[in-house]
Design an enzyme around this catalytic site. Sequence first.
Site, PDB file in Angstrom:
ATOM      1  N   CYS A 189      45.461  84.941  27.435  1.00 50.35           N
ATOM      2  CA  CYS A 189      46.753  85.057  28.128  1.00 50.35           C
ATOM      3  C   CYS A 189      46.624  85.808  29.448  1.00 50.35           C
ATOM      4  CB  CYS A 189      47.778  85.743  27.235  1.00 50.35           C
ATOM      5  SG  CYS A 189      47.955  84.929  25.649  1.00 50.35           S
ATOM      6  N   HIS A 195      56.184  81.742  28.381  1.00 57.58           N
ATOM      7  CA  HIS A 195      54.793  82.210  28.418  1.00 57.58           C
ATOM      8  C   HIS A 195      53.814  81.036  28.293  1.00 57.58           C
ATOM      9  CE1 HIS A 195      51.322  84.625  27.956  1.00 57.58           C
ATOM     10  NE2 HIS A 195      51.405  84.928  26.679  1.00 57.58           N
TER      11      HIS A 195
END
Length: 419
Positions: A92, A366
Amino acid sequence: MSGKLGRPVCLVGAGMSKFGAFPDKDSRDLFVEAFQDLRGSVDKGLDPGEIEAVYLGNFSSDLFEHQGHLAPILADWVGLTPRAALRLEDACASGGVTLRQAVLAVAAGAYEVVLAAGVERMTALPTEAVTDTLATAGDVLYEFPAGFTFPGFYAAMATAYAARYGMPYEALWEVARKNHLHASRNDKAQFPMTIREIMDRRIAKAREKGGPVPGWKDEREFLRDPGANPPVAWPLRLFDCSPITDGAAAVLVVAEEVARRFTDRPVRVLGTGQASDACLYGREDLTSLRAAREAAAQAYTAAGVKPSRIRLAEVHDCFTIAEVLAIEDLGFFPPGQGWRATVDGATRWDGPLPVNTSGGLKAKGHPVGASGVAQAVELWKQLRGEAGARQVPGDPDVALAHNVGGTGQTCVVHILGRG
Ligand code: COA
């Protein structure tokens, strides 16, 4: 380690696609949307021929889309071949790492103009497959076989933090309420709605259907209802989690000496830092991310500023607890006080230290490889006074972005300033 850049570096353009779930779009569509948005943001115009290299953050197009070798494909899609095009992967934190590598390449003198972008198309897979794919960012030897998923990792951090500092779990919902409030002012967000608006929509739908109408009086009652806000990995519930998202973001990174070719209002990269850590099972403390503290220390040193100088921050709130840890690790609040500061409203857009004015990962969305770059897009807008209804008052001039990979095995921090 001084962390000083070899020469000053600026951002002169920034753009992003709409974030959300788009069955008809793949990485190419999302990337083109972000690139076009970026082109529109360059005050004096951008001739794509001026771009010397494309750095692309992407976690796992291989597993999400069955497409490897994404960077040259996307570069070609917007006419940038034969420029160098490369993909960077750090879970991420792929987007933040990409921005940092682009900055370092320009600072080193290798290039003058680099496109730093991030993209992820996640929603083509069912949730179980997304969960498995994301879990490869943990340790597949020790953590995956023990049943850990990403909500599970952060649930472990939440229980450790609550036990040490006496935080009631409901305090975490204040992170979600704030970030949804911010996202309600961001039309690029996946959930451009307050939790109240989501609640009212559900009530209206139930009325329309003629079934029983839920009797929630306010957001807290809605969030307490396990039907509306079910546990995902105890104590974390649905509204403690960032969603599964498709999206892309891009910034134009240039040497300061050529910045005026593009704009008279560049955003300066004041500092950058990156650090790593063991997987979660190998850590002594689950209530703080060592790599975040280390990356922040590097960035503060390079920028020559203290945490108190930061006017707003975009931090990695993949789960609500992650934002609480972040605002402590970055030195904004003492250990154990981040949740209280959030409950007190200190991190709202009109508070003393606005955090995640974009809506954050929680409500803006996200798309993992894009998130770190999208944080820079938000700071670019805020520092130039272009954030519209969510513009932080008081003309902010120094801002910070904090991007985490996995459970904190990678952390990247950037400090940006008005040029
Ligand atoms: N927050 C709030 N609402 C959410 C949500 C979230 N994170 N995710 C989905 N929803 C909503 C949807 O909009 C939908 O609402 P609707 O019925 O009004 O249309 C409803 O919840 C069901 O959506 P669905 O997509 O079926 O949810 P899901 O159960 O498949 O997935 C999670 C929910 C939380 C499991 C999933 O979003 C998830 O895995 N998030 C974590 C992602 C992650 O780990 N990222 C990496 C972090 S390091």
